[in-house]
Structures are given as C-alpha cells and as structure tokens.
Design a protein around this motif. Structure first.
Motif, PDB file in Angstrom:
ATOM      1  N   SER A 109       0.841  -1.199   0.000  1.00 33.92           N
ATOM      2  CA  SER A 109       0.000   0.000   0.000  1.00 33.92           C
ATOM      3  C   SER A 109       0.877   1.251   0.000  1.00 33.92           C
ATOM      4  O   SER A 109       1.957   1.266   0.597  1.00 33.92           O
TER       5      SER A 109
ATOM      6  N   ARG B 272       1.690   5.197   0.840  1.00 33.46           N
ATOM      7  CA  ARG B 272       1.411   6.302   1.751  1.00 33.46           C
ATOM      8  C   ARG B 272       2.509   7.342   1.564  1.00 33.46           C
ATOM      9  O   ARG B 272       3.473   7.114   0.834  1.00 33.46           O
TER      10      ARG B 272
ATOM     11  N   ASP C  54       5.229  10.116   3.454  1.00 36.01           N
ATOM     12  CA  ASP C  54       5.923  10.581   4.645  1.00 36.01           C
ATOM     13  C   ASP C  54       6.215  12.067   4.449  1.00 36.01           C
ATOM     14  O   ASP C  54       6.571  12.488   3.348  1.00 36.01           O
TER      15      ASP C  54
END
Length: 238
Positions: A181, A183, A185
């Motif tokens: 998955s 994401r 930062d």
C-alpha cells in the motif's frame, strides 16, 4: 477613512513587492532545519520569489540516503501568496481612493457598500497569507515550481514552500510503499519572516477598524430617518 488609509499604506510599504509607491524587492536569508540531517535548507527570498536555496533531506526509503537539490536565480520558486495578498491590499486602498476627499455620503447604504468592499479585500489579503492553498501530492509533484529544482527530484518526491501567518514553511513529501500500500511521509521546517511579522498586525488593525465602522453604521441605519448627515460625531471618525 483617513486613519484606515494610513494603516493600509503603512502595511503596503512593508510588502517585499512593488505596491502603492513601494519599490519592494527586499532580500532576506533564512536557515531552516529539522533534526540532524533530516531536513535542512538555506533559502534566499527576494520579493515574492525564492531566488536561491540549498536543500538537503534524508530519504524515507532505504537506504535512507541524503537527497540534495537546489534553486538558483535563473529559475526562481514563486510564492504566489505574496502577490495575491498585495493585489487584495491594493484593491482595499483603491476603494478608499475612489471616494473623493470632498465627497459627502448621502445614505448609510453608500457607506456600507464602500466599507464592505474594503473589508472583503482585506479579508482576502489576510487569508492569502494565513491559509495556504493545499494541493494533492500528485499535483505538487507536477507543479511548475518543482521544475525550479536542480537536479530534478524523482516522481515520488515533492517539495513545497508556502507562507502561513508570519512563517515561511518548507515541506518535503515522500511517497513510499509499505506492504503493497502507498502512503506518504512528510517533514517540514519553518522560519519567521520579519516583514510578515510586521504586516499581519496592520492587516488585523485595518480589519478591526472596518468592522467597527460597519457595526456603527448598521446600528444607526435601523432608524428609517437616518442619513449620514444625522450621524453622531464619532460614527464616521475613521
């Protein structure tokens, strides 16, 4: 209106871009950093543009190397918020200048219309500096300002500079994949901008003065026989 115009002209003269007889183009330098080696930037801001920046940050993905990139004078990073705020402030001053010094308002509606226009312009000016327009990461990566960076960053990295109240903020976004998955930062550093520190109180003072005048006229205008000539001596003392 004289007191209000005095505040707004003083505010205009603090802007780093040409505005109401102000030549602008002030240059300021900032050092922005977060933690040892996580994010560091040396930034030179002239007018509404970052004309030089030495940027380094640690990559979130293994092996967590240092990424370096630069902004140089040939391809500056434009802070659109500065010009937007300046344009709105200029509009507010123009609304005052459009009223001839010898003109006498005949109705409360006339006053409310002018004051309302000034108030709206000042609110837009303040909002431009206080609430930056947020962009999705995908849009940031493809933004025109990203082309100012040399060397260019990979497509999973994005840098953003923006103003928020009295601060210049730099943010770095990194898209990473964790167990299939995706994401992102993020990390950000900030620096206090002196001219913003001076401008924000003046914008607030102008807004407060406008609102007070609007409130006074609203109170008097509930009386059907009210005209500007019948106001109390202090009602339009701004």
């Amino acid at each position: 209106m004289k007191q209000l115009k005095k505040i707004l002209v003083e505010c205009a003269h603090l802007f780093p871009v040409p505005l109401y007889a102000n030549e602008g183009k002030k240059t300021e330098k900032y050092i922005m950093n977060v933690a040892p080696e996580k994010l560091r930037a040396m930034v030179t801001l002239t007018g509404d543009s970052i004309i030089h920046a030495d940027i380094s940050f640690k990559l979130a993905r293994p092996p967590h190397q240092q990424q370096k990139t630069f902004i140089n004078q040939d391809s500056p990073w434009k802070l659109q918020q500065v010009q937007d705020a300046a344009n709105h402030l200029q509009q507010a001053i123009n609304h005052i200048d459009d009223v001839d010094a010898t003109y006498h308002f005949k109705t409360s509606d006339e006053v409310m219309n002018v004051v309302g226009n000034i108030l709206e312009a000042l609110q837009r000016a303040r909002t431009s500096l206080v609430i930056p327009k947020k962009k999705p990461i995908a849009d940031l990566i493809k933004s025109r300002n990203m082309k100012s960076l040399a060397p260019n960053l990979s497509e999973d990295l994005a840098v953003s500079f923006y103003l928020q109240s009295h601060k210049l903020i730099m943010a770095v976004y990194q898209l990473i994949t964790v167990q299939g998955s995706m994401r992102f930062d993020s990390c950000q550093a900030e620096a206090t901008v002196q001219w913003l520190n001076d401008v924000m109180p003046l914008l607030c003072a102008g807004l407060k003065l406008c609102q007070q005048l609007k409130d006074k006229i609203s109170v008097f205008s509930v009386y059907k026989d009210f005209t500007v000539e019948s106001r109390s001596p202090s009602a339009l003392s701004y």
